[in-house]
Enzyme design. Structure first.
Site, PDB file in Angstrom:
ATOM      1  N   THR A 279      -4.191  38.805  20.923  1.00 23.49           N
ATOM      2  CA  THR A 279      -3.698  39.822  21.475  1.00 23.49           C
ATOM      3  C   THR A 279      -3.650  39.906  22.953  1.00 23.49           C
ATOM      4  O   THR A 279      -5.384  39.842  23.138  1.00 23.49           O
ATOM      5  CB  THR A 279      -3.941  41.113  20.569  1.00 23.49           C
ATOM      6  OG1 THR A 279      -3.865  41.613  21.483  1.00 23.49           O
ATOM      7  CG2 THR A 279      -5.603  40.720  20.586  1.00 23.49           C
ATOM      8  N   ASN A 280      -2.629  40.927  23.244  1.00 26.54           N
ATOM      9  CA  ASN A 280      -3.037  40.618  25.068  1.00 26.54           C
ATOM     10  C   ASN A 280      -3.457  42.147  25.028  1.00 26.54           C
ATOM     11  O   ASN A 280      -4.622  41.879  26.120  1.00 26.54           O
ATOM     12  CB  ASN A 280      -1.632  40.683  25.580  1.00 26.54           C
ATOM     13  CG  ASN A 280      -0.303  39.597  25.470  1.00 26.54           C
ATOM     14  OD1 ASN A 280      -0.665  38.844  26.990  1.00 26.54           O
ATOM     15  ND2 ASN A 280      -0.301  39.129  24.366  1.00 26.54           N
ATOM     16  N   THR A 281      -3.371  43.068  24.488  1.00 19.46           N
ATOM     17  CA  THR A 281      -3.951  44.334  24.519  1.00 19.46           C
ATOM     18  C   THR A 281      -5.484  44.164  24.413  1.00 19.46           C
ATOM     19  O   THR A 281      -6.168  44.810  25.811  1.00 19.46           O
ATOM     20  CB  THR A 281      -3.126  45.723  23.984  1.00 19.46           C
ATOM     21  OG1 THR A 281      -2.251  45.572  23.856  1.00 19.46           O
ATOM     22  CG2 THR A 281      -3.754  47.169  23.945  1.00 19.46           C
TER      23      THR A 281
ATOM     24  N   GLN B  35      -7.972  52.581  19.497  1.00 16.67           N
ATOM     25  CA  GLN B  35      -6.611  52.659  20.972  1.00 16.67           C
ATOM     26  C   GLN B  35      -6.442  53.737  21.400  1.00 16.67           C
ATOM     27  O   GLN B  35      -7.001  54.138  22.684  1.00 16.67           O
ATOM     28  CB  GLN B  35      -5.661  51.429  21.486  1.00 16.67           C
ATOM     29  CG  GLN B  35      -6.373  49.951  20.697  1.00 16.67           C
ATOM     30  CD  GLN B  35      -5.211  49.545  20.040  1.00 16.67           C
ATOM     31  OE1 GLN B  35      -3.625  50.088  19.894  1.00 16.67           O
ATOM     32  NE2 GLN B  35      -5.042  47.660  20.998  1.00 16.67           N
TER      33      GLN B  35
ATOM     34  N   CYS C 115       2.981  40.660  24.910  1.00 12.92           N
ATOM     35  CA  CYS C 115       2.566  41.002  23.529  1.00 12.92           C
ATOM     36  C   CYS C 115       2.763  40.198  22.848  1.00 12.92           C
ATOM     37  O   CYS C 115       4.470  39.480  23.088  1.00 12.92           O
ATOM     38  CB  CYS C 115       3.238  42.911  23.592  1.00 12.92           C
ATOM     39  SG  CYS C 115       2.335  43.112  22.385  1.00 12.92           S
ATOM     40  N   THR C 116       1.679  39.632  21.946  1.00  9.31           N
ATOM     41  CA  THR C 116       2.757  38.282  20.782  1.00  9.31           C
ATOM     42  C   THR C 116       4.041  38.987  20.370  1.00  9.31           C
ATOM     43  O   THR C 116       5.538  37.998  20.264  1.00  9.31           O
ATOM     44  CB  THR C 116       1.704  37.836  20.153  1.00  9.31           C
ATOM     45  OG1 THR C 116       0.596  37.560  20.734  1.00  9.31           O
ATOM     46  CG2 THR C 116       2.140  36.944  19.151  1.00  9.31           C
ATOM     47  N   GLU C 117       4.352  40.067  19.567  1.00  7.86           N
ATOM     48  CA  GLU C 117       5.536  40.500  18.908  1.00  7.86           C
ATOM     49  C   GLU C 117       6.264  40.393  19.822  1.00  7.86           C
ATOM     50  O   GLU C 117       7.263  40.661  19.158  1.00  7.86           O
ATOM     51  CB  GLU C 117       4.836  41.582  18.290  1.00  7.86           C
ATOM     52  CG  GLU C 117       3.904  41.878  17.479  1.00  7.86           C
ATOM     53  CD  GLU C 117       2.048  42.005  18.042  1.00  7.86           C
ATOM     54  OE1 GLU C 117       1.316  42.510  16.770  1.00  7.86           O
ATOM     55  OE2 GLU C 117       2.108  42.308  19.036  1.00  7.86           O
TER      56      GLU C 117
ATOM     57  N   MET D 287      -4.358  41.799  14.921  1.00 10.91           N
ATOM     58  CA  MET D 287      -3.603  42.819  15.512  1.00 10.91           C
ATOM     59  C   MET D 287      -2.348  42.723  16.601  1.00 10.91           C
ATOM     60  O   MET D 287      -2.335  42.487  17.901  1.00 10.91           O
ATOM     61  CB  MET D 287      -4.687  42.987  16.771  1.00 10.91           C
ATOM     62  CG  MET D 287      -6.301  43.307  16.367  1.00 10.91           C
ATOM     63  SD  MET D 287      -7.119  43.132  17.166  1.00 10.91           S
ATOM     64  CE  MET D 287      -8.214  41.081  17.302  1.00 10.91           C
TER      65      MET D 287
END
Length: 233
Positions: free
Chosen positions: A84-86, A53, A197-199, A11
């Site tokens: 993932t953060n979300t 989501q 957010c990782t990205e 994700m």
């Protein structure tokens, strides 16, 4: 002996790759030589999760990720990291589904921010993370207030994540926009900024901010490795 870290990923897969890289770098830095992290990675299909989501089907997402977490536990994971953060929006359901420790990203990040003496921090993340209560409320439990950009900057931050970074695109123009947004948060009183957010870490880092940067992914990984090596969670 190092405990086995279960990684619940996919994700996006770019996020999972970053988790895997950081996890092994942190382990090698602590143990030296040819050491790498004992880990198990299970990836879900981000297309499915992204649809949940977008459609507000958080209960479905919670069920899917809880099932995935139990698969990690059955495979031998001694703890679970949700990469993932979300999707920490459904962390409670995941934590309830497993008997092994669930290493909560927001707790780890908030403790690090608080330890730096910071009480007000900017948060860059997906729209879900910035606008829903789950992240900011949990930060408040640690005495940290998180502020988010105004519209339309929240839309810019979110769209860059979903339309560019999770698609493998890193654009200089988007980096400039993020720098502008970070500077705006600092002017409003943010003493630091969370890359939530990782990205986002693929796009900006400490050099792009006038205030200290807290990389939630790296903090999450460091916390997990500490736990895996027998230290506190």
């Amino acid at each position: 002996m190092m405990r086995t870290i279960g990684l619940l990923g996919g994700m996006s897969w770019e996020s999972s790759a970053e988790y895997y890289r950081l996890l092994n770098e942190e382990t090698r830095e602590r143990l030296g030589g040819h050491h790498c992290a004992k880990s198990i990675l299970l990836t879900v299909d981000f297309a499915d999760i992204e649809a949940m989501q977008r459609e507000g089907r958080w209960d479905d997402a919670a069920h899917a990720l809880a099932e995935a977490a139990t698969s990690l536990e059955r495979a031998g994971a001694d703890m679970v990291l949700l990469c993932t953060n979300t999707m920490h929006r459904v962390a409670d359901a995941i934590e309830a589904a497993v008997d092994v420790p669930f290493v909560h990203l927001v707790d780890a990040t908030a403790r690090r921010v608080a330890a730096a003496g910071i009480t007000t921090v900017g948060l860059l993340a997906t729209r879900f993370t910035m606008e829903m209560d789950f992240y900011r409320d949990r930060m408040r439990h640690h005495g940290v207030e998180a502020m988010v950009p105004d519209e339309p900057d929240r839309a810019i931050v979110h769209d860059v994540i979903y339309q560019e970074l999770t698609q493998g695109r890193v654009e200089d123009s988007s980096r400039e926009e993020y720098r502008r947004i970070i500077a705006g948060l600092a002017r409003r009183g943010a003493q630091g900024v969370i890359l939530g957010c990782t990205e986002i870490t693929l796009l900006v880092g400490p050099a792009d901010s006038p205030v200290p940067v807290f990389d939630s992914t790296r903090i999450h990984v460091e916390t997990a490795v500490e736990l895996a090596l027998g230290g506190p969670a």
